[in-house]
Design a protein around this motif. Sequence first.
Motif, PDB file in Angstrom:
ATOM      1  N   VAL A 181      10.720  -0.397  -7.630  1.00 47.08           N
ATOM      2  CA  VAL A 181      11.483  -0.599  -6.759  1.00 47.08           C
ATOM      3  C   VAL A 181      12.872  -1.362  -7.119  1.00 47.08           C
ATOM      4  CG1 VAL A 181      12.342  -1.993  -4.519  1.00 47.08           C
ATOM      5  CG2 VAL A 181       9.650  -0.674  -5.158  1.00 47.08           C
ATOM      6  N   VAL A 182      13.652  -0.727  -7.217  1.00 47.33           N
ATOM      7  CA  VAL A 182      14.903  -0.864  -7.806  1.00 47.33           C
ATOM      8  C   VAL A 182      16.008  -1.401  -6.727  1.00 47.33           C
ATOM      9  CG1 VAL A 182      16.690  -0.642  -9.221  1.00 47.33           C
ATOM     10  CG2 VAL A 182      14.487  -0.452 -10.048  1.00 47.33           C
ATOM     11  N   LEU A 225       5.001  -5.166   2.120  1.00 51.24           N
ATOM     12  CA  LEU A 225       4.577  -5.690   3.472  1.00 51.24           C
ATOM     13  C   LEU A 225       3.342  -4.688   4.244  1.00 51.24           C
ATOM     14  CD1 LEU A 225       7.458  -7.246   4.862  1.00 51.24           C
ATOM     15  CD2 LEU A 225       5.932  -7.979   3.855  1.00 51.24           C
ATOM     16  N   CYS A 226       3.612  -3.096   3.266  1.00 46.88           N
ATOM     17  CA  CYS A 226       3.398  -2.354   3.771  1.00 46.88           C
ATOM     18  C   CYS A 226       1.636  -1.875   3.060  1.00 46.88           C
ATOM     19  CB  CYS A 226       3.780  -0.633   3.664  1.00 46.88           C
ATOM     20  SG  CYS A 226       3.738   1.050   4.403  1.00 46.88           S
ATOM     21  N   SER A 227       0.804  -2.720   2.651  1.00 48.61           N
ATOM     22  CA  SER A 227      -0.322  -2.531   1.987  1.00 48.61           C
ATOM     23  C   SER A 227       0.087  -2.687   0.618  1.00 48.61           C
ATOM     24  CB  SER A 227      -1.021  -1.391   2.448  1.00 48.61           C
ATOM     25  OG  SER A 227      -1.472  -1.704   3.779  1.00 48.61           O
ATOM     26  N   VAL A 228       1.081  -2.702   0.165  1.00 51.90           N
ATOM     27  CA  VAL A 228       0.864  -2.381  -1.853  1.00 51.90           C
ATOM     28  C   VAL A 228       1.118  -4.721  -2.504  1.00 51.90           C
ATOM     29  CG1 VAL A 228       2.980  -2.005  -2.798  1.00 51.90           C
ATOM     30  CG2 VAL A 228       2.865  -1.075  -0.917  1.00 51.90           C
ATOM     31  N   LEU A 273      12.607  -5.629  -1.199  1.00 52.28           N
ATOM     32  CA  LEU A 273      11.813  -6.744  -0.874  1.00 52.28           C
ATOM     33  C   LEU A 273      10.232  -6.633  -0.089  1.00 52.28           C
ATOM     34  CD1 LEU A 273      14.896  -9.920  -0.975  1.00 52.28           C
ATOM     35  CD2 LEU A 273      12.824  -9.171  -3.071  1.00 52.28           C
ATOM     36  N   VAL A 274      10.517  -5.656   0.798  1.00 52.20           N
ATOM     37  CA  VAL A 274      10.039  -5.813   2.269  1.00 52.20           C
ATOM     38  C   VAL A 274       8.772  -4.539   2.513  1.00 52.20           C
ATOM     39  CG1 VAL A 274      11.788  -6.624   4.455  1.00 52.20           C
ATOM     40  CG2 VAL A 274      10.852  -3.655   3.790  1.00 52.20           C
ATOM     41  N   THR A 319       7.383   0.854   5.482  1.00 52.69           N
ATOM     42  CA  THR A 319       6.896   2.651   6.174  1.00 52.69           C
ATOM     43  C   THR A 319       7.441   3.689   5.381  1.00 52.69           C
ATOM     44  OG1 THR A 319       6.963   0.820   8.360  1.00 52.69           O
ATOM     45  CG2 THR A 319       6.342   3.518   8.362  1.00 52.69           C
ATOM     46  N   ASP A 320       8.764   3.460   5.917  1.00 55.02           N
ATOM     47  CA  ASP A 320       9.459   5.058   5.147  1.00 55.02           C
ATOM     48  C   ASP A 320       8.741   5.402   3.889  1.00 55.02           C
ATOM     49  OD1 ASP A 320      10.272   5.069   7.831  1.00 55.02           O
ATOM     50  OD2 ASP A 320      12.418   4.365   7.318  1.00 55.02           O
TER      51      ASP A 320
END
Length: 128
Positions: free
Chosen positions: A85-86, A100-103, A96-97, A69-70
Motif C-alpha cells: 500500500v502506497v 482494518l479489513c482482515s489484513v 492507513l485504514v 472495504t473498497d
Amino acid sequence: MYGLRLGDRELHVHDVGEGVPVFWHHGTPNLGLPPEPLFRPGVRWLSYDRPGYGTSTPLPGRSVVSAATDISHIADELGLSAFAVVSYSGGGPHALVVPLCSVTASPQSSPPRAWRRSTPPASTTSPA
C-alpha cells in the motif's frame, strides 16, 4: 481500467503493469491512476477513483474507513492474497485504514511493506 460493480454502485479501477501488486491511494482531489514516473518493471499498480471522484459512483455518508472495504473488494476480484500500500497526500488516511479489513502486516523486510490478507485463526478468538 474497468468498472467494478458493488451492489448499486461502481468503482473505476486502475490496473497497470505486472509484478508485485501495489495499491496506490491518490491525493485529494486527484483521481486514482498513479503518476507515470512511478511505473517500473516488476510493479503492478492498482488503484481506484474514490467514490464520487472520476467515474466512481458517489457513496453518501462515505468515511475514510470505507476505503478498507473498497480495497478488500478489489483484492478479492483480482484474487490477491498479498499486496503493498502506497499513498500520497490526502490518500494517506485511506491507506492507513487498509489493515482494518482482515489484513495483517507481513514480516517482509523491504519497503514498501506488503500486507497479507488473512482471517484470525479460531484459536485467537475469545470463547463466547
